[in-house]
Design an enzyme around this catalytic site. Structure first.
Site, mmCIF file in Angstrom:
data_model
loop_
_atom_site.group_PDB
_atom_site.id
_atom_site.type_symbol
_atom_site.label_atom_id
_atom_site.label_comp_id
_atom_site.label_asym_id
_atom_site.label_seq_id
_atom_site.Cartn_x
_atom_site.Cartn_y
_atom_site.Cartn_z
ATOM 1 N N GLY A 52 38.657 46.207 44.278
ATOM 2 C CA GLY A 52 39.647 47.281 44.305
ATOM 3 C C GLY A 52 39.619 48.176 45.518
ATOM 4 O O GLY A 52 40.617 48.820 45.844
ATOM 5 N N ASP A 110 37.202 52.334 44.590
ATOM 6 C CA ASP A 110 38.602 52.721 44.435
ATOM 7 C C ASP A 110 38.771 53.920 43.509
ATOM 8 O O ASP A 110 39.466 54.870 43.825
ATOM 9 C CB ASP A 110 39.450 51.527 43.948
ATOM 10 N N ASP A 113 36.389 56.222 37.024
ATOM 11 C CA ASP A 113 37.049 56.308 35.712
ATOM 12 C C ASP A 113 35.970 56.680 34.695
ATOM 13 O O ASP A 113 35.589 57.845 34.598
ATOM 14 C CB ASP A 113 37.722 54.959 35.438
ATOM 15 N N LYS A 141 39.551 60.121 37.643
ATOM 16 C CA LYS A 141 40.215 60.598 36.424
ATOM 17 C C LYS A 141 39.282 61.652 35.835
ATOM 18 O O LYS A 141 38.338 61.312 35.109
ATOM 19 C CB LYS A 141 40.432 59.446 35.439
ATOM 20 N N PHE A 162 46.564 54.265 33.433
ATOM 21 C CA PHE A 162 46.125 53.055 34.135
ATOM 22 C C PHE A 162 47.049 52.848 35.328
ATOM 23 O O PHE A 162 48.253 52.668 35.171
ATOM 24 C CB PHE A 162 46.150 51.838 33.205
ATOM 25 N N VAL A 163 46.476 52.917 36.515
ATOM 26 C CA VAL A 163 47.281 52.903 37.738
ATOM 27 C C VAL A 163 47.056 51.614 38.540
ATOM 28 O O VAL A 163 46.029 50.943 38.381
ATOM 29 C CB VAL A 163 46.958 54.122 38.637
ATOM 30 N N ASP A 169 44.458 46.901 40.710
ATOM 31 C CA ASP A 169 45.269 45.845 40.106
ATOM 32 C C ASP A 169 45.469 46.042 38.619
ATOM 33 O O ASP A 169 44.728 46.774 37.955
ATOM 34 C CB ASP A 169 44.567 44.497 40.293
ATOM 35 N N ARG A 175 47.985 44.804 43.776
ATOM 36 C CA ARG A 175 47.084 45.428 44.746
ATOM 37 C C ARG A 175 47.804 45.770 46.036
ATOM 38 O O ARG A 175 47.381 46.637 46.786
ATOM 39 C CB ARG A 175 45.914 44.487 45.075
HETATM 40 P P1 IMP Z 1 34.758 52.681 35.619
HETATM 41 O O1 IMP Z 1 35.420 52.868 34.291
HETATM 42 O O2 IMP Z 1 34.553 54.001 36.333
HETATM 43 O O3 IMP Z 1 33.518 51.873 35.497
HETATM 44 O O4 IMP Z 1 35.807 51.876 36.493
HETATM 45 C C1 IMP Z 1 35.502 50.620 36.923
HETATM 46 C C2 IMP Z 1 36.517 49.946 37.751
HETATM 47 O O5 IMP Z 1 37.612 49.657 36.926
HETATM 48 C C3 IMP Z 1 37.078 50.694 38.947
HETATM 49 O O6 IMP Z 1 36.299 50.549 40.089
HETATM 50 C C4 IMP Z 1 38.402 49.978 39.092
HETATM 51 O O7 IMP Z 1 38.252 48.800 39.849
HETATM 52 C C5 IMP Z 1 38.775 49.643 37.667
HETATM 53 N N1 IMP Z 1 39.692 50.667 37.129
HETATM 54 C C6 IMP Z 1 39.400 51.806 36.475
HETATM 55 N N2 IMP Z 1 40.525 52.486 36.179
HETATM 56 C C7 IMP Z 1 41.535 51.732 36.675
HETATM 57 C C8 IMP Z 1 42.966 51.909 36.716
HETATM 58 O O8 IMP Z 1 43.559 52.899 36.253
HETATM 59 N N3 IMP Z 1 43.662 50.899 37.309
HETATM 60 C C9 IMP Z 1 43.084 49.800 37.856
HETATM 61 N N4 IMP Z 1 41.760 49.616 37.861
HETATM 62 C C10 IMP Z 1 41.001 50.574 37.277
HETATM 63 MG MG MG Z 2 36.454 48.773 41.249
#
Ligand code: IMP
Ligand code: MG
Length: 194
Positions: A52, A110, A113, A141, A162-163, A169, A175
């Protein structure tokens, strides 16, 4: 959105961060990273979290007038048509020519979350005994990001949606959108939430 991309554009419900806003902020972030580089006489190891962050990385490093080395690490939390995280796993540890021991490292991701991916990536980096570790994310977020996972450089705080776009992606697609956008609800209709 360029009118030359109607196939992608028709799926977009709204744009959260425009191409120009991203360009301006990435330059500002690069300036901050440059100013805070702990030791300009040493190269900064930039660790790109695949997939990402590749678009963000490509723009960011071209604004960094410092010595740097590039490494990559693969991590993912989502699979298939899911917008619900399954918990992160590292799927690719490249035998990179970049040794992180005693180096200053900047992790580039990227989005922050749930924070689970960055927690795991940071732990993986720290196992290599770097001199320092910092993290930059284009998006956060804030309603979801946990207190214990830090990102020193954050591009934009966004709502909990979800973006896609600018490297992010849905089911492997979108992407290449030049901005950060939310897709129309029907695009997520196949989401099995696994
Ligand atoms: P985490 O929930 O912080 O572990 O996020 C992990 C990964 O999920 C991020 O690095 C992104 O690649 C993907 N991700 C999280 N939120 C989104 C979203 O809103 N859109 C697309 N990919 C996301
Ligand atoms: Mg990622």
């Amino acid at each position: 959105m360029p009118t030359s991309a109607p196939i992608l554009n028709k799926h977009v419900e709204r744009v959260l961060v425009s191409q120009q806003q991203i360009a301006d902020r990435v330059k500002e972030m690069a300036d901050e990273i440059t100013a805070n580089h702990p030791d300009p006489s040493e190269p900064l190891v930039i660790l790109c979290v695949l997939n990402g962050s590749v678009v963000f990385l490509a723009d960011l490093i071209r604004h960094l007038p410092i010595r740097m080395l590039l490494g990559v690490i693969g991590a993912s939390s989502y699979s298939g048509k899911s917008t619900v995280s399954k918990g992160p796993s590292i799927w690719h540890r490249m035998h990179s020519p970049v040794d992180m021991k005693d180096k200053h490292v900047l992790i580039v991701d990227d989005i922050l979350d749930s924070g689970n991916t960055l927690r795991l990536v940071r732990q993986t980096v720290e196992e290599q005994n770097p001199k320092s570790v910092a993290t930059t994310v284009l998006l956060r977020k804030p309603d979801k990001a946990p207190q214990d996972v830090e990102a020193e450089y954050i591009g934009f705080d966004i709502e909990d949606a979800f973006v896609v776009g600018y490297g992010l992606d849905y089911a492997g697609e979108f992407r290449n959108l030049p901005h950060i956008a939310v897709l129309k609800p029907e695009c997520y209709a196949d989401d099995v939430g696994e």
